[in-house]
Write an enzyme that holds these catalytic residues in place. Structure first.
Site, PDB file in Angstrom:
ATOM      1  N   ASN A  81      29.243   1.753  17.027  1.00  0.00           N
ATOM      2  CA  ASN A  81      30.233   0.806  16.514  1.00  0.00           C
ATOM      3  C   ASN A  81      31.031   1.497  15.407  1.00  0.00           C
ATOM      4  O   ASN A  81      30.452   2.189  14.559  1.00  0.00           O
ATOM      5  CB  ASN A  81      29.520  -0.425  15.918  1.00  0.00           C
ATOM      6  CG  ASN A  81      30.464  -1.306  15.112  1.00  0.00           C
ATOM      7  OD1 ASN A  81      31.284  -2.006  15.691  1.00  0.00           O
ATOM      8  ND2 ASN A  81      30.358  -1.273  13.786  1.00  0.00           N
ATOM      9  N   GLU A  82      32.325   1.311  15.440  1.00  0.00           N
ATOM     10  CA  GLU A  82      33.209   1.884  14.411  1.00  0.00           C
ATOM     11  C   GLU A  82      32.762   3.296  14.034  1.00  0.00           C
ATOM     12  O   GLU A  82      32.496   3.606  12.864  1.00  0.00           O
ATOM     13  CB  GLU A  82      33.313   0.952  13.184  1.00  0.00           C
ATOM     14  CG  GLU A  82      33.965  -0.374  13.551  1.00  0.00           C
ATOM     15  CD  GLU A  82      34.414  -1.250  12.387  1.00  0.00           C
ATOM     16  OE1 GLU A  82      34.077  -0.964  11.231  1.00  0.00           O
ATOM     17  OE2 GLU A  82      35.125  -2.240  12.658  1.00  0.00           O
ATOM     18  N   GLU A  97      35.907  -7.060  18.031  1.00  0.00           N
ATOM     19  CA  GLU A  97      35.890  -7.753  16.726  1.00  0.00           C
ATOM     20  C   GLU A  97      37.312  -8.216  16.418  1.00  0.00           C
ATOM     21  O   GLU A  97      38.237  -7.385  16.374  1.00  0.00           O
ATOM     22  CB  GLU A  97      35.370  -6.840  15.609  1.00  0.00           C
ATOM     23  CG  GLU A  97      33.883  -6.579  15.712  1.00  0.00           C
ATOM     24  CD  GLU A  97      33.319  -5.773  14.549  1.00  0.00           C
ATOM     25  OE1 GLU A  97      33.859  -5.845  13.432  1.00  0.00           O
ATOM     26  OE2 GLU A  97      32.325  -5.057  14.791  1.00  0.00           O
ATOM     27  N   GLN A 115      32.596 -14.020  13.351  1.00  0.00           N
ATOM     28  CA  GLN A 115      31.333 -13.968  14.076  1.00  0.00           C
ATOM     29  C   GLN A 115      30.896 -15.397  14.391  1.00  0.00           C
ATOM     30  O   GLN A 115      31.498 -16.336  13.888  1.00  0.00           O
ATOM     31  CB  GLN A 115      30.282 -13.247  13.260  1.00  0.00           C
ATOM     32  CG  GLN A 115      30.651 -11.806  12.963  1.00  0.00           C
ATOM     33  CD  GLN A 115      29.486 -10.966  12.428  1.00  0.00           C
ATOM     34  OE1 GLN A 115      28.345 -11.398  12.347  1.00  0.00           O
ATOM     35  NE2 GLN A 115      29.793  -9.740  12.036  1.00  0.00           N
TER      36      GLN A 115
HETATM   37  O1  AHR Z   1      32.235  -8.127  11.320  1.00  0.00           O
HETATM   38  C1  AHR Z   1      31.918  -7.537  10.096  1.00  0.00           C
HETATM   39  C2  AHR Z   1      32.058  -6.025  10.134  1.00  0.00           C
HETATM   40  O2  AHR Z   1      33.380  -5.656  10.346  1.00  0.00           O
HETATM   41  C3  AHR Z   1      31.310  -5.330  11.239  1.00  0.00           C
HETATM   42  O3  AHR Z   1      29.985  -5.100  10.915  1.00  0.00           O
HETATM   43  C4  AHR Z   1      32.048  -4.027  11.368  1.00  0.00           C
HETATM   44  O4  AHR Z   1      31.988  -3.492  12.648  1.00  0.00           O
HETATM   45  C5  AHR Z   1      33.452  -4.373  10.933  1.00  0.00           C
HETATM   46  O5  AHR Z   1      33.952  -3.474  10.012  1.00  0.00           O
END
Ligand code: AHR
Length: 514
Positions: A193-194, A318, A367
């Site tokens: 992720n990222e 996201e 989320q």
């Molecule tokens: O959604 C919160 C954060 O935002 C996540 O953990 C990350 O992937 C993004 O920077």
């Protein structure tokens, strides 16, 4: 200003001052399916999303639960028809070692959640808890593997633990010892992720190589195969997407992610209040939200260069509004309220995704509970559904329906000389032959009337629901949880082949045409 004009042009809309909004629907020209996975959600080990959110513990006698998972939340998410749920992060995913979260809970090691509040993570919600909960919800799990601080072996073992048939490997035997015979057959996996940031601060070239290595050893789900998502770009980093599309063989790549938040500044405490934002902050937030159209258009163009047949999906795993945390809450927990501004973000963004369904085939709102633009907020036994929940619920008629082309000419929502399109629209036809049109008017002050020419079908009736409120900054509270909820909508009429819709200021409507 220049940037805005570009964003607006990319929305495929043209402006006609204060004239009527118009649109043309081609009801017989649908070719593309709106993948239900566009309506996905995200649950990270962050703040009270999991602990104190949907997971209240097996021994909780106050809140009805199944294996510790709140049943009121299960019920609400089932009504939403959530197609997939991403877990365990986010940034947390690249710190997570899955073997710490299996076996007897009392023996699981603890760790520090370094990204989110520095709190102790006791690993009591692990792989079995998550996957069993997905079964309860009737949703597909989307697991993010640890690439940043894990190993290839660790991710390989995890995929085998989850996906291999009983008795076929040491990992499936371990699963059986922990009480689960049948594999869960998880298809959707994120490979980190990222990776450009919290996932390891890698360069795109380095990550593309690492991706190839990890993806090689992952074990597929029975019959379904794997849907592997490469950790994608932040916002407009088209170079990142280009590097992945160029350097990863497409037979080992099913999706490329991007992340985009509607945020005005990244400094702590420097974002906007979730509820007491100024008119300017509202405009700027909508500008950020509508930028999604430009982002998915341009990332898709890069992908088209290397994948003209659109085999690889663009996965916006996201998205959503990101504001200052509520007063008195832990800054690392990202708990924020949810007003009609969030409903506007959701309605406009989902229209964008629908209209790009040929390439955008999955997305995850950030989320699901108590974090960022959540659909559900909880406070001990109490639970409320946010305006965003209601938009996601109203729009779920588009899931797996055929996208119908619709061209829109909209008025502008103007603020201090800058302009945004006021009305956004998307349309689809479902398996039963029903046509649905979703419309969002982000203009906070002016109602908008739109006339839609209906081509290629004869419709005789229209019904629908609308979400709006007395004030833009209204929100649902634990004392008044139903202040904002969808209502029957009588502002749409059909005469001949014309549909007329009167949208109040800051409103979202979904219509059903027969
Ligand atoms: O959604 C919160 C954060 O935002 C996540 O953990 C990350 O992937 C993004 O920077």
């Amino acid at each position: 200003m220049k940037k805005q004009l570009l964003a607006v042009a990319c929305l495929g809309l043209s402006f006609v001052g204060n004239a009527q909004n118009t649109a043309t629907l081609q009801a017989d020209s649908g070719k593309v399916t709106i993948n239900k996975h566009i309506y996905g959600h995200f649950a990270e080990h962050l703040g009270t999303c999991i602990y104190g959110g949907f997971y209240v513990g097996e021994n909780n006698t106050k809140i009805p639960n199944k294996d510790g998972v709140r049943l009121d939340i299960v019920d609400a998410l089932k009504k939403l028809k959530i197609p997939n749920l991403r877990w365990p992060g986010g940034c947390f995913a690249d710190t997570y070692h899955w073997k710490d979260g299996i076996g007897p809970k009392a023996q699981r090691p603890a760790m520090v959640n370094t990204w989110w509040g520095g709190v102790t993570e006791d690993n009591s919600f692990g792989t079995h808890d998550f996957l069993n909960m997905c079964e309860l919800l009737g949703t597909e799990p989307y697991i993010s593997g640890n690439v940043g601080s894990g190993t290839v072996q660790e991710l390989k073992d995890w995929t085998q633990y989850i996906n291999l048939a009983a008795g076929t490997s040491p990992m499936s035997k371990l699963r059986e010892q922990n009480g689960r015979e049948k594999p869960w057959n998880v298809a959707i996996w994120g490979v980190g992720n990222e990776a450009w940031g919290c996932g390891g601060n890698m360069t795109a070239d380095y990550y593309a190589n690492i991706y190839r290595q990890y993806a090689t050893f992952m074990a597929g789900a029975d019959k379904k195969g794997l849907f592997r998502v490469a950790s994608g770009a932040s916002d407009a980093d088209y170079k990142w997407t280009e590097t992945l599309m160029k350097n990863i063989p497409h037979q080992m790549l099913e999706g490329v992610a991007i992340h985009h938040y509607s945020v005005l500044s990244w400094g702590e405490g420097k974002k906007t209040s979730a509820t007491e934002y100024t008119d300017k902050e509202y405009f700027k937030t909508m500008q950020q939200a509508l930028l999604m159209d430009e982002l998915v258009t341009k990332h898709s163009e890069v992908m088209d260069k290397y994948d003209p047949k659109k085999k690889v999906a663009l996965v916006v795993d996201e998205w959503g509004g990101w504001y200052n945390v509520e007063n008195g809450t832990n800054p690392g927990f990202l708990f924020q309220q949810n007003t009609m501004r969030d409903a506007m973000i959701a309605g406009a963004t989902l229209n964008i995704f629908n209209n790009h369904a040929d390439r955008v085939r999955m997305a995850n709102l950030a989320q699901v509970v108590n974090v960022l633009q959540a659909v559900i907020l909880t406070k001990e036994e109490k639970m409320l559904l946010t305006p965003t929940y209601h938009v996601m619920e109203m729009y779920n008629v588009h899931q797996d329906a055929t996208l119908l082309p619709i061209k829109v000419k909209t008025n502008t929502f103007e603020f201090e000389g800058e302009k945004l399109p006021a009305v956004s629209v998307s349309a689809s036809k479902d398996a039963k032959g029903l046509t649905h049109i979703s419309l969002t008017n982000v203009d906070p002050k002016n109602p908008q009337e739109i006339t839609i020419d209906l081509k290629g079908a004869k419709y005789v009736s229209v019904a629908g629901r609308i979400l709006t409120a007395e004030k833009l900054r209204d929100y649902n509270t634990f004392d008044n949880p139903n202040k904002i909820q969808p209502k029957a909508f009588s502002g749409a009429t059909i005469a001949g082949n014309q549909l007329k819709v009167k949208l109040p200021a800051f409103s979202v409507a979904v219509l059903e045409l027969k």
